[in-house]
Design an enzyme around this catalytic site. Structure first.
Site, short mmCIF file in Angstrom:
data_model
loop_
_atom_site.label_atom_id
_atom_site.label_comp_id
_atom_site.label_asym_id
_atom_site.label_seq_id
_atom_site.Cartn_x
_atom_site.Cartn_y
_atom_site.Cartn_z
N GLU A 75 30.10 131.52 -51.08
CA GLU A 75 29.58 132.71 -51.77
C GLU A 75 30.43 133.94 -51.47
OE1 GLU A 75 25.55 132.27 -50.39
OE2 GLU A 75 25.38 130.44 -51.59
N GLY A 103 22.26 125.26 -53.19
CA GLY A 103 21.16 125.89 -53.91
C GLY A 103 20.83 125.23 -55.24
N GLU A 150 30.60 122.24 -47.17
CA GLU A 150 29.57 122.60 -48.14
C GLU A 150 30.13 122.46 -49.55
OE1 GLU A 150 26.45 125.36 -46.10
OE2 GLU A 150 27.95 126.58 -47.11
N ASN A 210 21.17 129.55 -42.50
CA ASN A 210 21.85 130.70 -43.12
C ASN A 210 20.85 131.36 -44.06
OD1 ASN A 210 23.43 132.49 -44.53
ND2 ASN A 210 24.75 130.92 -45.48
N TRP A 211 20.35 132.52 -43.65
CA TRP A 211 19.29 133.18 -44.43
C TRP A 211 19.85 133.88 -45.66
CZ3 TRP A 211 15.74 135.94 -40.25
CH2 TRP A 211 15.22 134.97 -39.39
N LYS A 212 21.16 134.01 -45.74
CA LYS A 212 21.80 134.72 -46.87
C LYS A 212 21.16 136.11 -47.04
CE LYS A 212 23.09 130.26 -48.73
NZ LYS A 212 23.40 129.41 -49.87
N HIS A 225 32.32 131.32 -46.24
CA HIS A 225 31.27 130.71 -47.07
C HIS A 225 31.68 130.81 -48.54
CE1 HIS A 225 27.47 129.85 -48.97
NE2 HIS A 225 27.06 129.34 -47.83
N SER A 255 21.78 121.99 -50.14
CA SER A 255 20.48 121.42 -50.48
C SER A 255 19.95 120.44 -49.44
CB SER A 255 20.53 120.78 -51.88
OG SER A 255 20.81 121.76 -52.86
N GLY A 270 18.35 127.54 -48.28
CA GLY A 270 16.98 127.73 -48.74
C GLY A 270 15.91 127.21 -47.79
P1 13P Z 1 21.17 125.59 -49.66
O1 13P Z 1 20.65 124.82 -48.46
O2 13P Z 1 20.21 126.60 -50.18
O3 13P Z 1 21.73 124.68 -50.70
O4 13P Z 1 22.41 126.46 -49.11
C1 13P Z 1 23.41 125.86 -48.37
C2 13P Z 1 24.29 126.90 -47.82
O5 13P Z 1 25.03 127.55 -48.55
C3 13P Z 1 24.26 127.17 -46.37
O6 13P Z 1 25.28 128.00 -45.97
#
Ligand code: 13P
Length: 252
Positions: free
Chosen positions: A99, A175, A169, A11-13, A97, A214, A236
């Protein structure tokens, strides 16, 4: 026991320009060994979907979107429909998600509408669920996960195990560098599988449940060794081939 193909998604966000996204996709495509056991998907931002699709053409790496809106088309400024994502070459769509829940007002009800629309468009949803730090501290993890899964699925009944992916998650692990221990994650994954059995029946055995939060090459092997952890949703570390490729490798 049902054999579930491990599934690693990046997931590149909100990262990567067009040029950067194409380079990253090419590096992952070329570095992910053929003959691997894991299925792999990349979820770039909307702006890079079509370009990344071109880079992935002819490979077995799938394209995923990070979100969608449930209407097919219309006066919905800023929104992208599942049909548009299918047209851009997507196979998967992330929905719910944390976020999106935190910054964009997604609720279990709107997540359910998105999930329904994604399936109706012939795409596969990756439904994200997970508790916050405060909820875990208050011992509400299982309750929250149940509510989000039940609310997200609603009356949907995928009939094949490959028609739905769930991603656990924990919000406190996203993150932050704080990963759930393999035991903590397995406990929740096992619980999610039992809920899927309760809601959907035997198809639950074939549904992949990814862990996210993470994930790194260092912790991937022990996480993925857990019986109910069928893959990873990587944030990440998915932006760097030197981290993402070893995670793919860890899945076999
Ligand atoms: P990180 O791997 O950066 O913690 O993010 C996880 C995530 O939200 C994947 O959707």
């Amino acid at each position: 026991m049902t054999e579930r193909q491990p599934f690693i998604a990046g997931n590149w966000k909100m990262h990567k320009t067009l040029a950067e996204g194409k380079t990253l996709a090419r590096n992952i495509r070329d570095g992910a060994a053929p003959g691997r056991r894991a299925e792999v998907a990349l979820a770039p931002p909307y702006t890079a979907l079509a370009a990344v699709a071109q880079e992935l053409a002819g490979s077995d790496i799938r394209l995923a979107a990070q979100d969608t809106f449930w209407e097919k088309q219309g006066a919905y400024t800023g929104a992208i429909s599942p049909a548009m994502l299918a047209d851009a070459g997507c196979h998967y769509v992330i929905v719910g998600h944390s976020e999106r829940r935190q910054h964009f007002g997604d609720t279990d009800a709107t997540v359910n509408r998105k999930l329904t629309a994604v399936i109706a468009a012939g795409l596969i949803p990756i439904l994200c669920i997970g508790e916050t730090q405060a909820e875990r501290a208050a011992d509400q993890t299982l309750q929250v996960v149940r509510r989000q899964l039940e609310g997200g699925l609603g009356t949907l009944k995928p009939t094949t195990g490959t028609g739905l992916v769930v991603a656990y998650e924990p919000v406190w692990a996203i993150g932050t560098g704080l990963t759930a221990t393999p035991e903590q994650a397995q406990t929740v994954h096992h619980f999610i599988r039992s809920l899927l059995r309760e809601f959907l029946g035997p198809v639950a055995e074939a549904i992949r449940i990814q862990y996210g939060g993470s994930v790194t090459p260092d912790n991937a092997v022990t996480l993925l060794a857990q019986p109910d952890i069928d893959g990873a949703l990587v944030g990440g570390a998915s932006l760097k081939p030197e981290l993402f490729l070893p995670i793919i490798k860890a899945a076999g």
